[in-house]
Design an enzyme around this catalytic site. Structure first.
Site, short mmCIF file in Angstrom:
data_model
loop_
_atom_site.label_atom_id
_atom_site.label_comp_id
_atom_site.label_asym_id
_atom_site.label_seq_id
_atom_site.Cartn_x
_atom_site.Cartn_y
_atom_site.Cartn_z
N ARG A 185 0.86 -1.19 0.00
CA ARG A 185 0.00 0.00 0.00
C ARG A 185 0.90 1.24 0.00
O ARG A 185 1.45 1.62 1.02
CB ARG A 185 -0.91 -0.02 1.23
CG ARG A 185 -1.78 1.17 1.39
CD ARG A 185 -2.88 1.29 0.34
NE ARG A 185 -3.89 0.26 0.50
CZ ARG A 185 -4.73 -0.09 -0.50
NH1 ARG A 185 -4.67 0.49 -1.68
NH2 ARG A 185 -5.62 -1.03 -0.31
N ARG B 253 1.06 -6.51 -10.08
CA ARG B 253 1.56 -5.96 -8.80
C ARG B 253 1.77 -7.02 -7.73
O ARG B 253 2.43 -6.75 -6.72
CB ARG B 253 0.66 -4.83 -8.29
CG ARG B 253 -0.74 -5.24 -7.91
CD ARG B 253 -1.53 -4.06 -7.33
NE ARG B 253 -2.91 -4.42 -7.06
CZ ARG B 253 -3.75 -3.69 -6.34
NH1 ARG B 253 -3.34 -2.54 -5.83
NH2 ARG B 253 -4.99 -4.08 -6.15
N HIS C 252 0.40 3.57 -10.58
CA HIS C 252 -0.57 4.06 -9.59
C HIS C 252 0.17 4.81 -8.47
O HIS C 252 0.24 4.34 -7.32
CB HIS C 252 -1.28 2.80 -9.05
CG HIS C 252 -2.45 3.01 -8.16
ND1 HIS C 252 -2.43 3.79 -7.04
CD2 HIS C 252 -3.69 2.47 -8.21
CE1 HIS C 252 -3.61 3.74 -6.44
NE2 HIS C 252 -4.39 2.93 -7.13
N ASP D 196 -12.47 10.12 -6.73
CA ASP D 196 -12.05 8.95 -7.50
C ASP D 196 -12.48 9.23 -8.94
O ASP D 196 -13.65 9.05 -9.28
CB ASP D 196 -12.71 7.69 -6.92
CG ASP D 196 -12.07 6.40 -7.44
OD1 ASP D 196 -11.25 6.50 -8.39
OD2 ASP D 196 -12.38 5.32 -6.92
N GLU E 37 -2.42 8.95 -10.99
CA GLU E 37 -2.01 7.71 -11.63
C GLU E 37 -1.92 7.88 -13.15
O GLU E 37 -2.91 8.22 -13.80
CB GLU E 37 -3.03 6.62 -11.27
CG GLU E 37 -3.25 6.51 -9.77
CD GLU E 37 -4.50 5.73 -9.39
OE1 GLU E 37 -4.87 4.81 -10.13
OE2 GLU E 37 -5.10 6.04 -8.35
#
Ligand code: BG6
Length: 278
Positions: free
Chosen positions: A59, A84, A154, A197, A254
């Protein structure tokens, strides 16, 4: 200088130090989780409670979302793809200039990836650590049929406090509000006082993240979409590996090929997504 390191649980990463900057990159996900210029605060945010464990995404830093961004139609497959949480191969490094270190990582299809995504591919990440941070993610189709990808570098940026921050570079850009699935148009700079978002579209030119005491610029190539995300209070409580006030000190900008910015890669052809942070 580059040093190969391992945590007691076997989680492997590479530490990079040169006369301009330092960084850390995990072999899982070719995941850059630290970058700072010499004598300066880190540019990237990393959760204090992040897992460094095989199979779990770190994270913070720069997760590589690939070969799909967001959810897959098949909800049993991992959000943001498998790159990832896959183990990449460290290919080589170039340390010939004392102010710059370049590293190359590679991921290719295997039995497990072919079960999730039915194509043969070669994915390479070239990272340059200097007074600028450059990440180039090159997708090559080595299958005999074309494929489509969505993806993102990201990046989690560390900020003094989210309420001090504004982002320039999106004025009059259309965007998809991923919270309401409505199409909107940005008016002026982006500021933050609630969950955000969004997938910005038709993005061209330099993005500037303005904080109290510093400005960070981002330049993207091979991309016309940029995701801007801050989970704010409620969502943070539901996020894995994030402390409850973590949203105050992070902002994701991102560099992406997302939403309508899907890329088709024909057999034997490549597509490169590049982000330069300075
Ligand atoms: C962002 C998405 O890119 O990633 C958000 O826009 C999502 O919707 C976030 O919550 C984090 O995703 P994850 O899978 O790392 O928890």
């Amino acid at each position: 200088m580059i040093t190969h390191k391992k945590l007691p649980n076997g989680f492997a990463y590479i530490e990079i130090k040169n006369s301009a900057a330092e960084a850390k990159i995990a072999l899982q996900g070719a995941h850059l989780f630290h970058y700072a210029r010499v004598g300066e605060e880190p540019i990237l945010w990393l959760s204090e409670v992040s897992d460094f464990e095989l199979g779990k995404a770190i994270r913070g830093g720069v997760p590589i979302c690939w070969p799909w961004f967001g959810f897959n139609e098949d909800r049993t497959l991992p959000q943001h793809g498998f790159a990832r949480v896959s183990l990449w191969e460290f290919v080589c490094s170039d340390e010939s200039d004392e102010k710059r270190t370049t590293l190359t990582f590679r991921l290719t299809h295997n039995k497990k990836t072919l079960q999730m995504w039915h194509y043969k591919f070669e994915l390479e990440l070239h990272v340059t650590i200097s007074d600028k941070l450059t990440m180039e993610l090159k997708t090559t189709n080595i299958d005999d049929k074309e494929f489509e990808i969505t993806q993102a570098l990201h990046t989690y940026f560390k900020v003094s406090h989210i309420s001090n921050v504004s982002v320039k570079g999106f004025n009059k850009n259309p965007y998809l509000d991923a919270l309401t699935y409505k199409n909107k148009v940005q008016d002026g700079d982006i500021t933050f006082n609630q969950e955000v978002d969004r997938v910005y579209q038709e993005v061209d030119g330099i993005i500037v993240l303005k904080d109290k005491k510093r400005e960070i610029s981002i330049n993207n190539d091979g991309s016309s979409s940029v995701v801007v995300w801050n989970p704010w209070i409620e969502k943070t409580l539901r996020m894995s590996a994030m402390k409850k006030d973590a949203y105050e000190n992070m902002l994701c900008i991102e560099s992406a090929n997302a939403f309508d910015d899907v890329r088709v890669v024909k057999p034997q052809k490549s597509h490169t997504l590049k982000a330069t942070i300075f």
